[in-house]
Write a protein that holds these residues in place. Structure first.
Motif, PDB file in Angstrom:
ATOM      1  N   LEU A 209       1.003  -1.219  -0.028  1.00  0.00           N
ATOM      2  CA  LEU A 209       0.015  -0.102   0.110  1.00  0.00           C
ATOM      3  C   LEU A 209       0.836   1.260   0.104  1.00  0.00           C
ATOM      4  CD1 LEU A 209      -2.668  -1.049   2.818  1.00  0.00           C
ATOM      5  CD2 LEU A 209      -2.805  -0.833   0.210  1.00  0.00           C
ATOM      6  N   PHE A 210       0.682   2.275  -0.932  1.00  0.00           N
ATOM      7  CA  PHE A 210       1.357   3.429  -0.926  1.00  0.00           C
ATOM      8  C   PHE A 210       0.375   4.631  -0.531  1.00  0.00           C
ATOM      9  CE2 PHE A 210       4.534   1.307  -3.645  1.00  0.00           C
ATOM     10  CZ  PHE A 210       5.583   2.204  -3.030  1.00  0.00           C
ATOM     11  N   ALA A 211      -0.945   4.385  -0.828  1.00  0.00           N
ATOM     12  CA  ALA A 211      -1.858   5.507  -0.414  1.00  0.00           C
ATOM     13  C   ALA A 211      -3.094   4.737   0.352  1.00  0.00           C
ATOM     14  CB  ALA A 211      -2.581   5.865  -1.819  1.00  0.00           C
ATOM     15  N   PRO A 212      -3.517   5.588   1.061  1.00  0.00           N
ATOM     16  CA  PRO A 212      -4.863   5.016   1.761  1.00  0.00           C
ATOM     17  C   PRO A 212      -5.896   4.499   1.002  1.00  0.00           C
ATOM     18  CG  PRO A 212      -4.120   7.379   2.680  1.00  0.00           C
ATOM     19  CD  PRO A 212      -3.537   7.143   1.325  1.00  0.00           C
ATOM     20  N   ILE A 213      -6.499   3.306   1.664  1.00  0.00           N
ATOM     21  CA  ILE A 213      -7.649   2.759   0.830  1.00  0.00           C
ATOM     22  C   ILE A 213      -8.902   2.932   1.719  1.00  0.00           C
ATOM     23  CG2 ILE A 213      -6.162   0.892  -0.172  1.00  0.00           C
ATOM     24  CD1 ILE A 213      -7.083  -1.138   2.120  1.00  0.00           C
ATOM     25  N   LYS A 214      -9.993   3.205   0.978  1.00  0.00           N
ATOM     26  CA  LYS A 214     -11.258   3.631   1.675  1.00  0.00           C
ATOM     27  C   LYS A 214     -12.102   2.338   1.693  1.00  0.00           C
ATOM     28  CE  LYS A 214     -11.266   8.526   0.297  1.00  0.00           C
ATOM     29  NZ  LYS A 214     -11.868   9.505  -0.505  1.00  0.00           N
ATOM     30  N   LYS A 215     -11.944   1.463   0.802  1.00  0.00           N
ATOM     31  CA  LYS A 215     -12.570   0.103   0.963  1.00  0.00           C
ATOM     32  C   LYS A 215     -11.762  -1.121   0.759  1.00  0.00           C
ATOM     33  CE  LYS A 215     -16.708   2.471  -1.473  1.00  0.00           C
ATOM     34  NZ  LYS A 215     -17.727   2.430  -2.688  1.00  0.00           N
ATOM     35  N   LEU A 216     -12.241  -2.057   1.318  1.00  0.00           N
ATOM     36  CA  LEU A 216     -11.482  -3.339   1.272  1.00  0.00           C
ATOM     37  C   LEU A 216     -12.468  -4.516   0.778  1.00  0.00           C
ATOM     38  CD1 LEU A 216      -8.766  -4.060   1.967  1.00  0.00           C
ATOM     39  CD2 LEU A 216      -9.378  -4.793   4.443  1.00  0.00           C
ATOM     40  N   THR A 217     -12.728  -4.634  -0.471  1.00  0.00           N
ATOM     41  CA  THR A 217     -13.597  -5.442  -1.440  1.00  0.00           C
ATOM     42  C   THR A 217     -12.922  -6.517  -1.948  1.00  0.00           C
ATOM     43  OG1 THR A 217     -13.832  -3.969  -3.201  1.00  0.00           O
ATOM     44  CG2 THR A 217     -15.341  -3.499  -1.392  1.00  0.00           C
ATOM     45  N   GLY A 218     -11.725  -6.610  -2.225  1.00  0.00           N
ATOM     46  CA  GLY A 218     -11.051  -7.416  -3.008  1.00  0.00           C
ATOM     47  C   GLY A 218     -11.070  -7.442  -4.501  1.00  0.00           C
ATOM     48  N   LYS A 219     -11.400  -6.187  -4.776  1.00  0.00           N
ATOM     49  CA  LYS A 219     -11.393  -5.698  -6.268  1.00  0.00           C
ATOM     50  C   LYS A 219      -9.921  -5.486  -6.951  1.00  0.00           C
ATOM     51  CE  LYS A 219     -16.124  -4.044  -6.633  1.00  0.00           C
ATOM     52  NZ  LYS A 219     -16.802  -2.889  -6.858  1.00  0.00           N
ATOM     53  N   THR A 220      -9.110  -5.333  -5.956  1.00  0.00           N
ATOM     54  CA  THR A 220      -7.873  -4.987  -6.796  1.00  0.00           C
ATOM     55  C   THR A 220      -7.073  -6.052  -5.952  1.00  0.00           C
ATOM     56  OG1 THR A 220      -7.046  -3.384  -4.840  1.00  0.00           O
ATOM     57  CG2 THR A 220      -8.174  -2.531  -6.865  1.00  0.00           C
ATOM     58  N   TYR A 221      -5.653  -6.345  -6.709  1.00  0.00           N
ATOM     59  CA  TYR A 221      -4.724  -7.432  -6.379  1.00  0.00           C
ATOM     60  C   TYR A 221      -4.128  -6.646  -4.616  1.00  0.00           C
ATOM     61  CZ  TYR A 221      -0.284  -4.687  -6.735  1.00  0.00           C
ATOM     62  OH  TYR A 221       0.747  -4.067  -6.254  1.00  0.00           O
ATOM     63  N   SER A 222      -3.879  -5.482  -4.650  1.00  0.00           N
ATOM     64  CA  SER A 222      -3.607  -5.180  -3.284  1.00  0.00           C
ATOM     65  C   SER A 222      -4.416  -5.315  -2.175  1.00  0.00           C
ATOM     66  CB  SER A 222      -3.087  -3.450  -3.294  1.00  0.00           C
ATOM     67  OG  SER A 222      -4.325  -2.862  -3.669  1.00  0.00           O
ATOM     68  N   GLU A 223      -5.855  -5.042  -2.571  1.00  0.00           N
ATOM     69  CA  GLU A 223      -6.803  -5.230  -1.535  1.00  0.00           C
ATOM     70  C   GLU A 223      -6.885  -7.180  -1.234  1.00  0.00           C
ATOM     71  OE1 GLU A 223     -10.565  -3.909  -2.560  1.00  0.00           O
ATOM     72  OE2 GLU A 223      -9.802  -1.726  -2.885  1.00  0.00           O
ATOM     73  N   ARG A 224      -6.682  -7.913  -2.055  1.00  0.00           N
ATOM     74  CA  ARG A 224      -6.925  -9.070  -1.959  1.00  0.00           C
ATOM     75  C   ARG A 224      -5.456  -9.829  -1.068  1.00  0.00           C
ATOM     76  NH1 ARG A 224      -8.657  -8.809  -7.324  1.00  0.00           N
ATOM     77  NH2 ARG A 224      -6.537  -9.095  -8.204  1.00  0.00           N
ATOM     78  N   VAL A 225      -4.578  -9.014  -1.603  1.00  0.00           N
ATOM     79  CA  VAL A 225      -3.361  -9.327  -0.504  1.00  0.00           C
ATOM     80  C   VAL A 225      -3.436  -9.071   0.884  1.00  0.00           C
ATOM     81  CG1 VAL A 225      -0.985  -8.783  -0.093  1.00  0.00           C
ATOM     82  CG2 VAL A 225      -1.632  -9.445  -2.462  1.00  0.00           C
ATOM     83  N   ILE A 226      -4.159  -7.799   1.098  1.00  0.00           N
ATOM     84  CA  ILE A 226      -4.287  -7.565   2.446  1.00  0.00           C
ATOM     85  C   ILE A 226      -5.270  -8.464   3.152  1.00  0.00           C
ATOM     86  CG2 ILE A 226      -5.261  -5.648   3.849  1.00  0.00           C
ATOM     87  CD1 ILE A 226      -2.385  -4.794   2.756  1.00  0.00           C
ATOM     88  N   ILE A 227      -6.490  -8.669   2.376  1.00  0.00           N
ATOM     89  CA  ILE A 227      -7.484  -9.369   3.075  1.00  0.00           C
ATOM     90  C   ILE A 227      -6.772 -11.015   3.410  1.00  0.00           C
ATOM     91  CG2 ILE A 227      -9.501 -10.883   2.501  1.00  0.00           C
ATOM     92  CD1 ILE A 227     -10.454  -8.330   0.652  1.00  0.00           C
ATOM     93  N   ALA A 228      -6.186 -11.564   2.395  1.00  0.00           N
ATOM     94  CA  ALA A 228      -5.651 -12.868   2.595  1.00  0.00           C
ATOM     95  C   ALA A 228      -4.306 -12.902   3.864  1.00  0.00           C
ATOM     96  CB  ALA A 228      -4.780 -13.398   1.302  1.00  0.00           C
ATOM     97  N   ALA A 229      -3.634 -11.636   3.942  1.00  0.00           N
ATOM     98  CA  ALA A 229      -2.812 -11.822   5.240  1.00  0.00           C
ATOM     99  C   ALA A 229      -3.503 -11.492   6.493  1.00  0.00           C
ATOM    100  CB  ALA A 229      -1.834 -10.453   4.903  1.00  0.00           C
TER     101      ALA A 229
END
Length: 364
Positions: A68-88
Motif C-alpha cells: 500500500l502506498f496510498a490510503p484505501i477507503k474500501k476493502l472489497t477484494g477488487k484489486t490485487y492489493s486489497e486481495r493481498v491485505i485480506i488474505a494476510a
C-alpha cells in the motif's frame, strides 16, 4: 521471538526515518506482539507470495515494495492489493516493507548492485541533507567520560567509518540553586562556580529522544543544560544511488555484456555508446532517472538503473551512457540483503527467500 523484536532490529540497521516522504515503509498488516513462526523474504508481496507464505507456514512477509502506498477507503477484494491485505489478515500474516529506507543506507540495495557488478571505492551518489543534529552539553569534568560514553552508546558521535567522535573544551560554569532544589554540587541560595567540560557531538535526528534520555540518565546534575542544532551537512552514509570504480577499465560493449551476465538480464536498454573505456559506474536500484544529473556530475561513464522514459534518454546528452536494466532486475537481489541481516542476528525461526517471480514485465 516476537515480530516487534525483528522489526526493532531491522529499524536499528535501516531506520524508517530514512524513507522518502511518499513511501509507506514499516508494518502494514499484522500484530507486532505475535510470535514469529517463519519469515518469507520477497521483492513484492503479491497474492502468490502470500500463498507461498501460507504453504511454508511463515507468519511474516518482509517485502521491499509496500503493498500500500496510498490510503484505501474500501476493502472489497477488487484489486490485487486489497486481495493481498485480506488474505494476510485472514491467515494472520504480518507484512512488513523495507523500501526507500533500504535504498538509502550505505549497505543497502545499491551496495548490492555495486557488489554484483564488482565496483570498488564506492560512495553514496546523492547524500541526504537535513538529517543530522548537533548536541552540545556541559557537565563537571570528572563526569565527562561517563556522559560521553552514554551518548555514544545511544548512537551519537558517528561520522563515516569513525565513532565516538566529539569535541571538548574546558570552561567555568555558574549557577545558584533555588529553594526545593537538590544540587549535586554547591549550596542552596549560594552562587557556585564549577569547572565544566563542553561536549559537542553529532547524531542522526531520529535518535534524538534516546540520546537525550541517555544524557539525562548519565548526567549528575538535577537540571541538565544542553542545546540541539539542526545541521544542513550531508550525511555521506545515507542517500540515493551509489558510484564506484571498476577494478580494471572495460570497453563499453564488454561492460554491457558483463552487466548482462552478472545481473542475469535478458535485455538492456542503453543510449549511444561514447567510444571510451568504462571506469566509473553509477547505480540506482529501481526508478533512478532523477539521479542522472548526479551521475554526470560524479563523472560516471555508465549509469545503471531502471524506468527511464523515452524522452529522458536524450538527457544523457553524450555525457554518460544510460543502461536501463529493468526495475525488477535492478532490485532482484534485495531479499538477500535482508536475509543476511536476519541470519546474522536470529536463529530461532525459519527464514526463507521467496521462489515466486513477481516481475510483472515479460520479454520475448
Amino acid at each position: 521471538m516476537i515480530i516487534k523484536e525483528v522489526i526493532n532490529y531491522l529499524e536499528s540497521v535501516c531506520p524508517s526515518a530514512y524513507q522518502e516522504s511518499y513511501d509507506n515503509c514499516g508494518l502494514i498488516t499484522g500484530d507486532a506482539d505475535k510470535e514469529v513462526k517463519g519469515i518469507l523474504l520477497c521483492l513484492d508481496s503479491t497474492e502468490a507470495v502470500i500463498e507461498e507464505a501460507i504453504k511454508l507456514k511463515c507468519n511474516m512477509v518482509i517485502a521491499h515494495h509496500p503493498i500500500l502506498f496510498a490510503p484505501i477507503k474500501k476493502l472489497t477484494g477488487k484489486t490485487y492489493s486489497e486481495r493481498v491485505i485480506i488474505a494476510a489478515i485472514k491467515h494472520n500474516i504480518a507484512i512488513y516493507a523495507m523500501h526507500t529506507n533500504l535504498d538509502n543506507i550505505h549497505m543497502g540495495v545499491n551496495a548490492k548492485i555495486a557488489e554484483k557488478i564488482g565496483l570498488i571505492n564506492t560512495r553514496i551518489l546523492s547524500p541526504k541533507t537535513g538529517i543530522l543534529r548537533k548536541l552540545v552539553t556541559f557537565c563537571p569534568r570528572d563526569n565527562a567520560d561517563a556522559v560521553r560514553n552514554a551518548i555514544f552508546s545511544a548512537g551519537a558521535g558517528v561520522i563515516g567509518n569513525y565513532d565516538e567522535c566529539s569535541f571538548n573544551t574546558g570552561g567555568m560554569g555558574t549557577f545558584r540553586a533555588g529553594k526545593g532544589s537538590d544540587p549535586y554540587v554547591g549550596k542552596i541560595g549560594s552562587s557556585h562556580y564549577e569547572k565544566e567540560e563542553r561536549i559537542e557531538t553529532v547524531f542522526p535526528a531520529h535518535l534524538e529522544k534516546s540520546i537525550i534520555n541517555a544524557l539525562i540518565d548519565s548526567h549528575p546534575y538535577e537540571e541538565v543544560a544542553y542545546d540541539i542544532y539542526a545541521l544542513e551537512n550531508a550525511h555521506y552514509r545515507v542517500g540515493a544511488g551509489m558510484v564506484g570504480e571498476l577494478a580494471k577499465p572495460m570497453k563499453e560493449k564488454d561492460f554491457l555484456a558483463h552487466l548482462k551476465d552478472c545481473m542475469k538480464l535478458s535485455s538492456i536498454r542503453y543510449t549511444a555508446l561514447l567510444g571510451k573505456k568504462v571506469e566509473k559506474v553509477a547505480v540506482c536500484g529501481g526508478s533512478g532517472s532523477f539521479l542522472l544529473p548526479d551521475a554526470i556530475k560524479a563523472g560516471a561513464d555508465m549509469f545503471v538503473t531502471a524506468d527511464f522514459k523515452y524522452h529522458q534518454f536524450f538527457d544523457a546528452e553524450g555525457k554518460v551512457v544510460i543502461a536501463d536494466i529493468g526495475h525488477y532486475e535492478s532490485e532482484q537481489y534485495t531479499p538477500q540483503i535482508v536475509y543476511g541481516l536476519l541470519k546474522e542476528k536470529f536463529h530461532t525461526f525459519a527464514l526463507q527467500i521467496s521462489k515466486t517471480n513477481t516481475n510483472p514485465v515479460n520479454y520475448l
